[in-house]
Structures are given as structure tokens and as C-alpha cells.
Design a protein around this motif. Structure first.
Motif, PDB file in Angstrom:
ATOM      1  N   GLN A 114       0.831  -1.203   0.000  1.00 10.09           N
ATOM      2  CA  GLN A 114       0.000   0.000   0.000  1.00 10.09           C
ATOM      3  C   GLN A 114       0.868   1.255   0.000  1.00 10.09           C
ATOM      4  O   GLN A 114       0.590   2.214  -0.720  1.00 10.09           O
ATOM      5  N   LEU A 115       1.927   1.245   0.788  1.00 13.43           N
ATOM      6  CA  LEU A 115       2.841   2.390   0.855  1.00 13.43           C
ATOM      7  C   LEU A 115       3.513   2.673  -0.494  1.00 13.43           C
ATOM      8  O   LEU A 115       3.552   3.818  -0.939  1.00 13.43           O
ATOM      9  N   VAL A 116       4.059   1.630  -1.124  1.00 17.99           N
ATOM     10  CA  VAL A 116       4.743   1.865  -2.398  1.00 17.99           C
ATOM     11  C   VAL A 116       3.759   2.290  -3.478  1.00 17.99           C
ATOM     12  O   VAL A 116       4.092   3.078  -4.359  1.00 17.99           O
ATOM     13  N   THR A 117       2.533   1.801  -3.395  1.00 19.06           N
ATOM     14  CA  THR A 117       1.498   2.197  -4.355  1.00 19.06           C
ATOM     15  C   THR A 117       1.086   3.647  -4.136  1.00 19.06           C
ATOM     16  O   THR A 117       1.037   4.435  -5.091  1.00 19.06           O
ATOM     17  N   ASP A 118       0.810   4.003  -2.904  1.00 20.10           N
ATOM     18  CA  ASP A 118       0.339   5.356  -2.588  1.00 20.10           C
ATOM     19  C   ASP A 118       1.416   6.424  -2.818  1.00 20.10           C
ATOM     20  O   ASP A 118       1.111   7.529  -3.258  1.00 20.10           O
ATOM     21  N   THR A 119       2.660   6.101  -2.485  1.00 19.46           N
ATOM     22  CA  THR A 119       3.729   7.100  -2.565  1.00 19.46           C
ATOM     23  C   THR A 119       4.516   7.026  -3.875  1.00 19.46           C
ATOM     24  O   THR A 119       5.381   7.865  -4.120  1.00 19.46           O
ATOM     25  N   ARG A 120       4.230   6.008  -4.688  1.00 16.19           N
ATOM     26  CA  ARG A 120       4.900   5.810  -5.983  1.00 16.19           C
ATOM     27  C   ARG A 120       6.417   5.721  -5.843  1.00 16.19           C
ATOM     28  O   ARG A 120       7.170   6.356  -6.565  1.00 16.19           O
ATOM     29  N   ILE A 121       6.840   4.925  -4.850  1.00 12.75           N
ATOM     30  CA  ILE A 121       8.259   4.669  -4.655  1.00 12.75           C
ATOM     31  C   ILE A 121       8.518   3.184  -4.837  1.00 12.75           C
ATOM     32  O   ILE A 121       7.568   2.386  -4.878  1.00 12.75           O
ATOM     33  N   ARG A 122       9.776   2.817  -4.936  1.00 11.09           N
ATOM     34  CA  ARG A 122      10.118   1.419  -5.213  1.00 11.09           C
ATOM     35  C   ARG A 122      10.962   0.755  -4.133  1.00 11.09           C
ATOM     36  O   ARG A 122      11.201  -0.444  -4.198  1.00 11.09           O
ATOM     37  N   HIS A 123      11.449   1.546  -3.175  1.00  6.86           N
ATOM     38  CA  HIS A 123      12.337   1.005  -2.147  1.00  6.86           C
ATOM     39  C   HIS A 123      11.944   1.541  -0.773  1.00  6.86           C
ATOM     40  O   HIS A 123      11.722   2.740  -0.620  1.00  6.86           O
ATOM     41  N   LEU A 124      11.886   0.628   0.195  1.00  9.80           N
ATOM     42  CA  LEU A 124      11.524   0.987   1.570  1.00  9.80           C
ATOM     43  C   LEU A 124      12.641   0.547   2.520  1.00  9.80           C
ATOM     44  O   LEU A 124      12.837  -0.656   2.731  1.00  9.80           O
TER      45      LEU A 124
END
Length: 142
Positions: free
Chosen positions: A94-104
Motif C-alpha cells: 500500500q505504501l509503495v502504491t500510494d507514494t509511488r516509490i520502489r524502495h523501503l
């Protein structure tokens, strides 16, 4: 549902990073050699930011800057979205989808303990779905 800790347990424990003072060309070289899309920017033990291929493309290539003369600190992303080891893969997706990032980056007690990529998350979701499908097929067959 898997946790980030379980995901990290299946990966190499190595964390790839670079100093904020290093030239961008060193970061790009490291990403190419390691076949990764982002580097953590570490100021000693402290997470100072993250540098991705997207940062490079938008802040060096498109702005006509020199990757040899520009320090990483000038183009890194400072507001880093992080997760903890007890977070679920669903929350991370959900985080990568919402923020449009690829690495956490994964942080525990203020210390970076790993990085989870969108590829890691997709792989985990596919594996969970495969296990659920196998379970349902066995249930139906019995």
C-alpha cells in the motif's frame, strides 16, 4: 500474511549505501555494479536519505548537471518513507502504491536493518497467493 522481518530473512543481509558527500557518479556506478535501483545515503550510522535511478534521471540528466561534480546530497530524497520489521507486506504494498516509490528502508530502534523493494513485495504476494491457491485446491479435492 508475511512480515517485513520474514521477507528480510530470505534476502542477503548486505545493505548498500553511500555517503552524502560522494559524487553522484560513484552512486550510479555502485547501483550498476550491484544491479540495484537505489542506494541508502548514510551519514555515519544515520539514514540521511535515499538515492534512486529516478532521482538521477530527474535531477542530473534532465537538469544538465554533471554527475562527477554533483554530490549525492544535492539530489538525494531526504524525506525517506521507512517501515519496521513487524509491518506486513500488505502495508508495504500500500505504501509503495500510494507514494509511488520502489524502495523501503527497514528501520528498527533507529537503525537501518535492510531494504525491501517493490520486487521483493510482488514476489512475496505471488508466493502467498500460490500457497492459498494450493490450499484451496487441496480443500476442494478432499
Amino acid at each position: 500474511m508475511r512480515t517485513v522481518r520474514q521477507l528480510l530473512d530470505t534476502k542477503s543481509p548486505e545493505i548498500h549505501s553511500i555517503s552524502p558527500d560522494a559524487p553522484v557518479i560513484d552512486a550510479v556506478r555502485t547501483m550498476a555494479e550491484r544491479r540495484i535501483g537505489a542506494l541508502l545515503v548514510m551519514d555515519g550510522p544515520r539514514l540521511a536519505g535515499i538515492l534512486s535511478e529516478r532521482d538521477y534521471a530527474r535531477k542530473i540528466v534532465l537538469q544538465g548537471r554533471s554527475s562527477k561534480d554533483t554530490p549525492v546530497r544535492d539530489i538525494m530524497t531526504v524525506d525517506v518513507v521507512c517501515v519496521g520489521p513487524h509491518d506486513s507486506t500488505d502495508k508495504c504494498m500500500q505504501l509503495v502504491t500510494d507514494t509511488r516509490i520502489r524502495h523501503l528502508p527497514v528501520v528498527e530502534d533507529g537503525t537501518v536493518i535492510g531494504v525491501v523493494s517493490i520486487g521483493d513485495l510482488v514476489k512475496a504476494v505471488i508466493e502467498e497467493q500460490r500457497q492459498e491457491l494450493d490450499h484451496l485446491q487441496r480443500y476442494i479435492a478432499s
